[in-house]
Motif scaffolding. Sequence first.
Motif, mmCIF file in Angstrom:
data_model
loop_
_atom_site.group_PDB
_atom_site.id
_atom_site.type_symbol
_atom_site.label_atom_id
_atom_site.label_comp_id
_atom_site.label_asym_id
_atom_site.label_seq_id
_atom_site.Cartn_x
_atom_site.Cartn_y
_atom_site.Cartn_z
ATOM 1 N N ALA A 1 -7.665 4.767 -11.034
ATOM 2 C CA ALA A 1 -7.108 5.818 -10.176
ATOM 3 C C ALA A 1 -5.919 6.494 -10.856
ATOM 4 C CB ALA A 1 -6.698 5.238 -8.827
ATOM 5 N N ARG A 2 -5.066 5.699 -11.466
ATOM 6 C CA ARG A 2 -3.911 6.279 -12.168
ATOM 7 C C ARG A 2 -4.351 7.149 -13.339
ATOM 8 N NH1 ARG A 2 -1.970 1.079 -11.237
ATOM 9 N NH2 ARG A 2 -2.301 0.545 -13.417
ATOM 10 N N SER A 3 -5.440 6.753 -14.025
ATOM 11 C CA SER A 3 -5.915 7.540 -15.165
ATOM 12 C C SER A 3 -6.434 8.909 -14.724
ATOM 13 C CB SER A 3 -7.008 6.788 -15.932
ATOM 14 O OG SER A 3 -8.231 6.786 -15.229
ATOM 15 N N ASP B 1 0.812 -1.208 0.000
ATOM 16 C CA ASP B 1 0.000 0.000 0.000
ATOM 17 C C ASP B 1 0.850 1.265 0.000
ATOM 18 O OD1 ASP B 1 0.633 -0.697 2.831
ATOM 19 O OD2 ASP B 1 -0.290 1.261 3.122
ATOM 20 N N ASN B 2 2.165 1.147 0.029
ATOM 21 C CA ASN B 2 3.022 2.315 0.175
ATOM 22 C C ASN B 2 3.570 2.827 -1.147
ATOM 23 O OD1 ASN B 2 4.776 0.273 -0.351
ATOM 24 N ND2 ASN B 2 6.090 0.610 1.406
ATOM 25 N N SER B 3 2.974 2.428 -2.265
ATOM 26 C CA SER B 3 3.450 2.928 -3.545
ATOM 27 C C SER B 3 2.283 3.132 -4.482
ATOM 28 C CB SER B 3 4.439 1.945 -4.166
ATOM 29 O OG SER B 3 3.757 0.820 -4.659
ATOM 30 N N SER B 4 2.522 3.900 -5.525
ATOM 31 C CA SER B 4 1.488 4.130 -6.522
ATOM 32 C C SER B 4 1.116 2.853 -7.253
ATOM 33 C CB SER B 4 1.944 5.203 -7.498
ATOM 34 O OG SER B 4 2.043 6.440 -6.826
ATOM 35 N N ALA B 5 1.956 1.824 -7.171
ATOM 36 C CA ALA B 5 1.653 0.555 -7.824
ATOM 37 C C ALA B 5 0.384 -0.072 -7.255
ATOM 38 C CB ALA B 5 2.826 -0.406 -7.670
ATOM 39 N N ALA B 6 0.014 0.293 -6.032
ATOM 40 C CA ALA B 6 -1.175 -0.267 -5.402
ATOM 41 C C ALA B 6 -2.458 0.353 -5.957
ATOM 42 C CB ALA B 6 -1.122 -0.070 -3.892
ATOM 43 N N LEU B 7 -2.349 1.426 -6.710
ATOM 44 C CA LEU B 7 -3.529 2.089 -7.247
ATOM 45 C C LEU B 7 -4.039 1.367 -8.478
ATOM 46 C CD1 LEU B 7 -2.368 5.799 -6.925
ATOM 47 C CD2 LEU B 7 -3.864 4.521 -5.384
ATOM 48 N N THR B 8 -5.340 1.425 -8.676
ATOM 49 C CA THR B 8 -5.937 0.799 -9.844
ATOM 50 C C THR B 8 -5.636 1.620 -11.098
ATOM 51 O OG1 THR B 8 -7.992 2.047 -9.616
ATOM 52 C CG2 THR B 8 -7.857 -0.067 -8.428
ATOM 53 N N ALA B 9 -5.851 1.010 -12.241
ATOM 54 C CA ALA B 9 -5.661 1.720 -13.513
ATOM 55 C C ALA B 9 -6.595 2.930 -13.577
ATOM 56 C CB ALA B 9 -5.905 0.782 -14.681
ATOM 57 N N LEU C 1 -11.792 9.643 -6.213
ATOM 58 C CA LEU C 1 -10.735 9.874 -5.221
ATOM 59 C C LEU C 1 -11.165 9.362 -3.857
ATOM 60 C CD1 LEU C 1 -8.036 11.122 -4.272
ATOM 61 C CD2 LEU C 1 -9.274 13.295 -4.016
ATOM 62 N N LEU C 2 -12.394 9.651 -3.447
ATOM 63 C CA LEU C 2 -12.895 9.183 -2.151
ATOM 64 C C LEU C 2 -12.918 7.656 -2.085
ATOM 65 C CD1 LEU C 2 -15.833 11.696 -1.756
ATOM 66 C CD2 LEU C 2 -13.888 11.523 -0.187
ATOM 67 N N GLU C 3 -13.436 7.019 -3.120
ATOM 68 C CA GLU C 3 -13.513 5.558 -3.133
ATOM 69 C C GLU C 3 -12.118 4.934 -3.093
ATOM 70 O OE1 GLU C 3 -15.574 1.921 -5.655
ATOM 71 O OE2 GLU C 3 -15.538 3.933 -6.524
ATOM 72 N N THR C 4 -11.210 5.474 -3.884
ATOM 73 C CA THR C 4 -9.844 4.956 -3.920
ATOM 74 C C THR C 4 -9.170 5.108 -2.558
ATOM 75 O OG1 THR C 4 -9.682 5.469 -6.275
ATOM 76 C CG2 THR C 4 -7.615 5.113 -5.092
ATOM 77 N N ALA C 5 -9.370 6.245 -1.897
ATOM 78 C CA ALA C 5 -8.786 6.468 -0.573
ATOM 79 C C ALA C 5 -9.381 5.510 0.458
ATOM 80 C CB ALA C 5 -8.990 7.915 -0.138
ATOM 81 N N GLY C 6 -10.671 5.236 0.342
ATOM 82 C CA GLY C 6 -11.303 4.290 1.259
ATOM 83 C C GLY C 6 -10.736 2.889 1.114
ATOM 84 N N TYR C 7 -10.609 2.432 -0.122
ATOM 85 C CA TYR C 7 -10.025 1.106 -0.354
ATOM 86 C C TYR C 7 -8.553 1.064 0.053
ATOM 87 C CZ TYR C 7 -14.136 -0.673 -2.773
ATOM 88 O OH TYR C 7 -15.405 -1.112 -3.068
ATOM 89 N N ALA C 8 -7.826 2.146 -0.176
ATOM 90 C CA ALA C 8 -6.408 2.182 0.216
ATOM 91 C C ALA C 8 -6.269 2.056 1.729
ATOM 92 C CB ALA C 8 -5.748 3.468 -0.279
ATOM 93 N N ALA C 9 -7.121 2.749 2.478
ATOM 94 C CA ALA C 9 -7.077 2.650 3.939
ATOM 95 C C ALA C 9 -7.416 1.233 4.395
ATOM 96 C CB ALA C 9 -8.050 3.655 4.566
ATOM 97 N N LEU C 10 -8.434 0.646 3.785
ATOM 98 C CA LEU C 10 -8.846 -0.707 4.159
ATOM 99 C C LEU C 10 -7.763 -1.722 3.810
ATOM 100 C CD1 LEU C 10 -10.938 -2.614 5.325
ATOM 101 C CD2 LEU C 10 -12.101 -2.595 3.094
#
Length: 136
Positions: free
Chosen positions: A13-15, A3-11, A53-62
């Motif tokens: 989120a990156r888009s 979870d500590n890198s941008s690699a954890a973000l979905t396509a 952004l909100l959804e991505t942040a929620g999943y990242a925290a979880l």
Amino acid sequence: MPDNSSAALTAYARSLGIEVSDHEDGVPVLTVGFGPVIEGRPGAFHGGATSGLLETAGYAALRARLASDGRDPQLKPINITVQFLSAGKQKTTYAKGRITRLGRRNANVSVEAWQDDRDRPIATAIMNVLMADREG
């Protein structure tokens, strides 16, 4: 995925240009800069980009919390409710999730997005997530 890198973000989120900018108490703080990809009405964030952004942040925290507990379930949204509090301006926007309840099969997450002042969020979300065992 860590979870500590941008690699954890979905396509997705990156888009949108969402990135991990920091970690607070083991939870990623996400950020997205203003630009034409996320512009809605002239000069303002699109509501869908704010929700993303909100959804991505929620999943990242979880995911960060589950990883620290040694768990890796498949996450499936039950429901997500977004409240738009004010229009996002042509500024960087930040978001961070907070686990409000973590059970064996369900999790509840609250998320806030802000720009200049964390105490004045531009949007919030409540997420209910099913955590299913991975088939395999």
